[in-house]
Design an enzyme around this catalytic site. Structure first.
Site, PDB file in Angstrom:
ATOM      1  N   GLU A  63      41.046  30.380  30.113  1.00  0.00           N
ATOM      2  CA  GLU A  63      40.211  31.552  29.833  1.00  0.00           C
ATOM      3  C   GLU A  63      41.101  32.768  29.622  1.00  0.00           C
ATOM      4  O   GLU A  63      40.630  33.892  29.623  1.00  0.00           O
ATOM      5  CB  GLU A  63      39.179  31.782  30.935  1.00  0.00           C
ATOM      6  N   SER A  87      32.800  28.153  36.078  1.00  0.00           N
ATOM      7  CA  SER A  87      31.658  29.057  36.202  1.00  0.00           C
ATOM      8  C   SER A  87      30.841  29.051  34.926  1.00  0.00           C
ATOM      9  O   SER A  87      31.368  28.851  33.839  1.00  0.00           O
ATOM     10  CB  SER A  87      32.149  30.473  36.491  1.00  0.00           C
ATOM     11  N   HIS A 102      38.059  21.818  42.740  1.00  0.00           N
ATOM     12  CA  HIS A 102      38.403  23.154  42.245  1.00  0.00           C
ATOM     13  C   HIS A 102      38.529  24.083  43.448  1.00  0.00           C
ATOM     14  O   HIS A 102      37.768  23.983  44.411  1.00  0.00           O
ATOM     15  CB  HIS A 102      37.320  23.664  41.284  1.00  0.00           C
ATOM     16  N   CYS A 156      36.810  27.801  34.566  1.00  0.00           N
ATOM     17  CA  CYS A 156      37.902  27.101  35.260  1.00  0.00           C
ATOM     18  C   CYS A 156      37.930  25.598  35.000  1.00  0.00           C
ATOM     19  O   CYS A 156      38.772  24.903  35.555  1.00  0.00           O
ATOM     20  CB  CYS A 156      37.824  27.351  36.756  1.00  0.00           C
ATOM     21  N   ASN A 194      44.340  31.117  42.848  1.00  0.00           N
ATOM     22  CA  ASN A 194      43.479  30.329  41.956  1.00  0.00           C
ATOM     23  C   ASN A 194      44.037  30.388  40.537  1.00  0.00           C
ATOM     24  O   ASN A 194      44.003  31.438  39.901  1.00  0.00           O
ATOM     25  CB  ASN A 194      42.056  30.895  42.004  1.00  0.00           C
TER      26      ASN A 194
END
Lengths: 385, 348
Positions: free
Chosen positions: B80, B295, B233, B112, B265
């Site tokens: 992203e 997400s 995750h 993600c 993360n």
């Protein structure tokens, strides 16, 4: 004047109800109350809707009209009025509805409270909650409601009689009671160390000293219709309801660690009900902050409240049951709803239907709903004849 | 059946401590560490981006196996934070890695889990016989607005997985679970993402991770104790730890893949960097449950069994994931904001 009874109660679960909208919550609670009362929509003469900040949380004003729409009673063209008094909106709506029925204007009225708080991020929610404070003299300078509660707590400790543990205990009691209530936001039991060692929000208050941001709705049906009261299996009577106010800004009050409005509204309500405080079997108070619980109880019973906070007396099976619902702290705090859930809890308890957390044969419940920190107080006494 | 032929990771060496970010914003570092279970995070250097991280990770993957690059038929890069809004990272990687021009190449985006979406497509192409081998990469230099809770977690890193037939770890199954859940987003042109606070938890992360993991165990007729390793995750340390507990996995099963507490993360790299740490030590017969979350929202789950060919993969030829995690240079907040381009320079 006429006696006014609660014929039906209804509530949603409280919590982070991501899948439920304001209108869904409100109509669920309202319809449950009507069904519980065993009446028909045509029997309802007016609707009072309590809501603190629907305009800011979900862009919705005219909440009472919306509730009427979604409860399917708009075609009756009955008056549907929203009442707002900060987080005392629920108590204030109950008072207005009670007066309207008592006066003879209406026979049967639905009073509902709803708040949908989780559609905005928590920092925005905190700003909205601050709307119950003085915008020019408090929030403009960065105060939040919790920071005001923290100032009150510090002052109260400085004044000498109470220590941290004397108010840190109230969330512990609330969580214990909430663990036995199916509609609670939180069902976990906590220890006083958890409260004192949690993340700080505003010293000395931690996250556990604060009531949560919750979604939820509660409603009651009240009536002075003699036939309906006679037909009702469990009518409980509203023996009195009274409100009082204090200065909006903390700095305008002579003493910041006392809630004068609590004392006044309670004294008036007890007088109207013809009861002494000793005749009250259980209390539901506005525990938005732990320190607020201690100060409210001190306003009701003096320094004795500090001594009692050190023992087990506030638990549901003890001498002075307090917030047996789980309170705003653990059952949840959807602002405008809180005062009405207090009435729902009192009714369930007086009917003897509270299950595990049932107070032993109560006759009188005192419920106290507060707007801001001591700004608006509404005390209502609900009991059996 | 498609399988993992090789793997490689890359984590920038710069790190910033939770205490250092908390000091700048007046937060209590102990509250952050207890709340998020993040102690430090990786920071990309001024000359590092998703392209360089992807290239380093892919190079490490190629080091571990003697594979003719002409046999790579696809490269998909999930991120992203692609350097260009329009201009693929994948095409630059084709050139940088010396891959043949007869290749399927594209950039992927699914918050993600873009890297694992890339894995699934490479697997499908291998299984269908369209290509012999393909590379799937998940890498990010994720963004967190100054002062936002995300600033403690948003970090950088990535992993490349080469997928083909006859690899050392077989994919028994993959599945996905997707709903329209707006828990986290960044609008076109926005510098930093927005998130729904507590809404990112139960209705987003937990709902998707738990559903995908349960569906996988249902379809494979497995239970948590059938797996030697599990990796989820990890937007912070708390969420995957709680998800593992809710599903019935032990700390022992998840500890090797849980890296976010130390590197933050890495978004599209988050789950697969954890998987690469497991692949560093897994032995023949070991079974792994790997579940990514993106997400918006969705989860990709993988059920993987390591086979005998693990003995032939030359893991030591590239740095292990833990070596990359432990290799660190601490930076202060000022260096961090400089490296992340948060200082407004002359000329905008």
């Amino acid at each position: 004047m006429r006696d006014v009874y609660i014929l039906g109660v209804g509530t949603t679960r409280f919590g982070e109800l991501w899948d439920s909208s304001l209108r869904q919550l409100a109509s669920e609670a309202g319809l449950k109350a009507i069904m519980d009362a065993g009446i028909y929509a045509e029997d309802v003469h007016a609707l009072y809707g309590a809501n603190t900040s629907g305009g800011q949380f979900v862009d919705q004003e005219q909440v009472a009209a919306l509730i009427a729409d979604y409860s399917g009673i708009t075609e009756l063209n009955i008056p549907s009025i929203r009442i707002e008094a900060g987080s005392a909106s629920g108590g204030a709506a109950l008072l207005q509805a009670y007066l309207a029925v008592k006066s003879g204007q209406y026979d049967t009225v639905v009073v509902g409270g709803v708040e949908k708080m989780t559609d905005v991020p928590s920092d925005v929610a905190n700003e909205i909650i601050g709307g119950s404070m003085d915008a020019e003299w408090e929030t403009f300078f960065g105060a939040t409601e919790c920071s005001i509660a923290a100032l009150i707590a510090r002052r109260h400790e400085y004044e000498g009689a109470a220590k941290r543990k004397n108010y840190a205990i109230f969330p512990v009691i609330a969580h214990k009671h909430a663990s036995m209530n199916d509609t609670s936001h939180f069902k976990n039991v906590i220890k006083i160390e958890d409260v004192m060692n949690a993340s700080t929000v505003a010293e000395p208050l931690t996250v556990f000293d604060n009531a949560p941001i919750s979604d939820g709705a509660s409603a009651i049906v009240i009536s002075a219709d003699k036939k309906k009261i006679k037909d009702s299996p469990h009518p409980v009577r509203i023996k009195a309801s009274s409100a009082a106010n204090d200065f909006l800004s903390l700095h305008d009050r002579q003493k910041i660690d006392s809630f004068k409005a609590v004392k006044k509204s309670t004294k008036t309500a007890l007088g109207l009900a013809g009861l002494e405080l000793g005749k009250i079997d259980a209390f539901e108070i506005h525990d938005s902050y732990s320190i607020a619980s201690l100060i409210q109880m001190e306003e009701l019973m003096g320094k004795e409240a500090i001594r009692m906070s050190e023992g087990d007396e506030f638990y549901f099976n003890s001498s002075t049951p307090l917030n047996v619902s789980g309170g705003l702290k653990a059952h949840g705090n959807p602002l405008g709803t809180s005062g009405l859930y207090q009435a729902v809890e009192a009714t369930i308890q007086l009917r003897g239907k509270a299950g595990q957390r049932q107070v032993k044969s109560p006759s009188n419940f005192l419920i106290h709903n507060m707007g801001g920190l001591g700004t608006t107080s509404v005390t209502t006494i609900i009991g059996v004849d | 059946m498609s399988s993992i032929v090789s793997y490689g990771s890359y984590v920038p060496r710069f790190r910033i401590k939770t205490e250092e970010i908390a000091r700048e914003w007046g937060d209590n570092p102990e509250d952050i560490k207890n709340g998020l279970m993040i102690y430090s995070k990786s920071v990309p250097g001024p000359d590092e981006d998703v392209l360089t991280i992807s290239a380093e990770a892919a190079k490490n993957a190629f080091k571990r196996v003697d594979l003719d690059k002409k046999k790579i038929g696809a490269i998909y890069v999930g991120s992203e934070s692609h350097p260009y809004a329009v201009k693929p990272t994948a095409s630059i990687l084709v050139e940088a890695l010396g891959l043949p021009y007869d290749i399927h190449a594209a950039d992927y985006e699914f918050a993600c889990k873009a890297g694992t979406a890339a894995m699934q497509n490479v697997m499908a192409m291998v299984d269908s016989g369209q290509i012999e081998n393909g590379i799937a990469i998940g890498s990010d230099t994720s963004q967190g607005a100054p002062g936002d809770a995300l600033e403690y977690s948003a970090s950088a890193g990535g992993t490349a997985i080469i997928i083909g037939k006859n690899g050392f770890a077989d994919f028994n199954r993959t599945l996905s679970f997707t709903t329209d859940t707006p828990d986290f987003w960044r609008r076109e042109g926005a510098k930093y993402p927005n998130h729904g606070g507590r809404f990112t938890g139960e209705p987003a992360y937990f709902k998707h991770i738990l559903t995908a993991a349960k569906k996988m165990m249902e379809k494979e007729s497995t239970k948590p104790s059938d797996y030697d390793y599990a990796v989820f995750h990890q937007p912070n340390g708390k969420f995957p730890t709680r998800a593992a507990k809710m599903l019935g996995f032990s700390d022992e099963q998840v500890k090797d893949g849980l890296l976010t507490p130390y590197i933050g993360n890495t978004y599209s790299g988050s789950m697969i960097i954890g998987l690469s740490a497991i692949l560093d030590k897994a032995e023949s017969g070991d079974r792994i449950l790997a579940v990514a979350f993106g997400s918006g929202a969705g989860s990709d789950a993988f059920d993987i069994t390591v086979n005998d060919r693990v003995k032939s993969i030359r893991r030591e030829r590239a740095p292990s994931t833990m070596e990359l995690v432990n290799r660190k240079i601490w930076v202060d907040y000022a260096t961090y904001v400089k490296y992340r381009g948060k200082i407004i320079m002359r000329g905008g």
